[in-house]
Design a protein around this motif. Sequence first.
Motif, PDB file in Angstrom:
ATOM      1  N   ARG A  62      77.331 -43.438  48.883  1.00 22.20           N
ATOM      2  CA  ARG A  62      77.681 -44.758  48.121  1.00 22.20           C
ATOM      3  C   ARG A  62      79.142 -44.973  47.646  1.00 22.20           C
ATOM      4  O   ARG A  62      79.533 -45.895  47.584  1.00 22.20           O
ATOM      5  CB  ARG A  62      76.839 -44.694  46.715  1.00 22.20           C
ATOM      6  CG  ARG A  62      76.946 -45.890  45.806  1.00 22.20           C
ATOM      7  CD  ARG A  62      75.854 -45.906  44.844  1.00 22.20           C
ATOM      8  NE  ARG A  62      75.831 -46.873  43.737  1.00 22.20           N
ATOM      9  CZ  ARG A  62      75.186 -47.225  43.012  1.00 22.20           C
ATOM     10  NH1 ARG A  62      74.337 -46.547  42.793  1.00 22.20           N
ATOM     11  NH2 ARG A  62      75.698 -48.016  41.928  1.00 22.20           N
ATOM     12  N   GLN A 118      71.345 -51.351  41.714  1.00 24.31           N
ATOM     13  CA  GLN A 118      70.509 -50.819  40.557  1.00 24.31           C
ATOM     14  C   GLN A 118      69.156 -51.926  40.416  1.00 24.31           C
ATOM     15  O   GLN A 118      68.187 -51.198  40.333  1.00 24.31           O
ATOM     16  CB  GLN A 118      71.120 -50.509  39.284  1.00 24.31           C
ATOM     17  CG  GLN A 118      72.225 -49.833  39.271  1.00 24.31           C
ATOM     18  CD  GLN A 118      72.998 -49.888  37.952  1.00 24.31           C
ATOM     19  OE1 GLN A 118      72.685 -50.137  37.051  1.00 24.31           O
ATOM     20  NE2 GLN A 118      74.134 -49.040  38.200  1.00 24.31           N
ATOM     21  N   GLU A 119      69.269 -53.168  40.336  1.00 19.90           N
ATOM     22  CA  GLU A 119      68.145 -53.791  40.276  1.00 19.90           C
ATOM     23  C   GLU A 119      67.149 -53.893  41.428  1.00 19.90           C
ATOM     24  O   GLU A 119      66.053 -53.975  41.210  1.00 19.90           O
ATOM     25  CB  GLU A 119      68.784 -55.416  40.080  1.00 19.90           C
ATOM     26  CG  GLU A 119      69.353 -56.015  38.769  1.00 19.90           C
ATOM     27  CD  GLU A 119      69.831 -57.052  38.642  1.00 19.90           C
ATOM     28  OE1 GLU A 119      69.578 -57.842  39.755  1.00 19.90           O
ATOM     29  OE2 GLU A 119      70.240 -57.632  37.580  1.00 19.90           O
ATOM     30  N   ASN A 167      67.126 -51.294  43.748  1.00 19.53           N
ATOM     31  CA  ASN A 167      66.770 -49.821  43.897  1.00 19.53           C
ATOM     32  C   ASN A 167      67.239 -49.487  45.290  1.00 19.53           C
ATOM     33  O   ASN A 167      66.565 -48.882  46.086  1.00 19.53           O
ATOM     34  CB  ASN A 167      65.479 -49.652  43.723  1.00 19.53           C
ATOM     35  CG  ASN A 167      65.153 -47.956  43.635  1.00 19.53           C
ATOM     36  OD1 ASN A 167      66.097 -47.368  43.156  1.00 19.53           O
ATOM     37  ND2 ASN A 167      63.998 -47.500  43.951  1.00 19.53           N
ATOM     38  N   ASP A 182      77.273 -53.125  41.785  1.00 17.85           N
ATOM     39  CA  ASP A 182      76.430 -52.026  41.130  1.00 17.85           C
ATOM     40  C   ASP A 182      75.299 -52.591  40.505  1.00 17.85           C
ATOM     41  O   ASP A 182      74.156 -51.846  40.678  1.00 17.85           O
ATOM     42  CB  ASP A 182      77.218 -51.411  40.181  1.00 17.85           C
ATOM     43  CG  ASP A 182      78.266 -50.448  40.652  1.00 17.85           C
ATOM     44  OD1 ASP A 182      78.110 -49.707  41.715  1.00 17.85           O
ATOM     45  OD2 ASP A 182      79.334 -50.277  40.200  1.00 17.85           O
ATOM     46  N   THR A 183      75.309 -53.692  39.908  1.00 20.23           N
ATOM     47  CA  THR A 183      74.023 -54.365  39.208  1.00 20.23           C
ATOM     48  C   THR A 183      73.044 -54.771  40.483  1.00 20.23           C
ATOM     49  O   THR A 183      71.938 -54.454  40.179  1.00 20.23           O
ATOM     50  CB  THR A 183      74.630 -55.895  38.588  1.00 20.23           C
ATOM     51  OG1 THR A 183      75.489 -55.252  37.733  1.00 20.23           O
ATOM     52  CG2 THR A 183      73.241 -56.268  38.071  1.00 20.23           C
TER      53      THR A 183
END
Length: 232
Positions: free
Chosen positions: A186, A206-207, A209, A202-203
């Motif tokens: 990553r 994460q959202e 996965n 990044d958001t």
Amino acid sequence: MKRLLLVLFLMTAFRSFAQLATEGQTNLNMLGTGNYTARTFDDRYRGVKGTVMIVPEFVVGRIYMTDGKMIEYPKMNFDALQNDLIVMRGSNEYVIQKNKVKQFSLWTGIDSLHFNRVSTEHSTYYFYQQLVSGDFQLLKKDTKILKEANQPNPAAVAGRKQDEFVDKATYYIRAHDKLPVEVQSRKSLMKVFPVKYDRELDTYIQEHNLDIKNEQHLIMLLTYLNEIASKH
């Protein structure tokens, strides 16, 4: 009546086979003399399970040459072991010279596989499958690895396992037609992208996965990156 239908069927079949043979020769001629070489075979891989080809059978495809020609060919395949584009005419296989091909596509019967010729840092050409296009491209290098069977006792022929070809995929990011960078982690992935997109990416990761070792997740991420890049 049945005899007449049989005669008509044979005449139609003969014309179809003759037409295919003519089209195969015409398409081969369109490639141009010196742009392909006959493929020779040896016995190194006799008895090995699997195939070096990316699809089991030769399929219909298109070749886009560097001189601007587009050639539709009825029997094409990609040798992932040698990274070669192969065409077939009759029972003969021909290797198309890499420096003459800009890109090509193969129709698998379900979807199309698109390949681009890309230059590496050593000025060597390789064919990469293009999964995402745009300013930030996702490329896939399809290779075949020869996996040798585990045979601790060569004399024990009974139950002997076969050597086999296994698929290996390596993914690369190509930003603005620069040299491709391998996706290893990553952290290495984020270094390829402009810093101004870090927070949004990044958001998104994460959202949703996302796992960068997952091909579909990489496609999602690069598609999203091109979308936000087009808005800036």
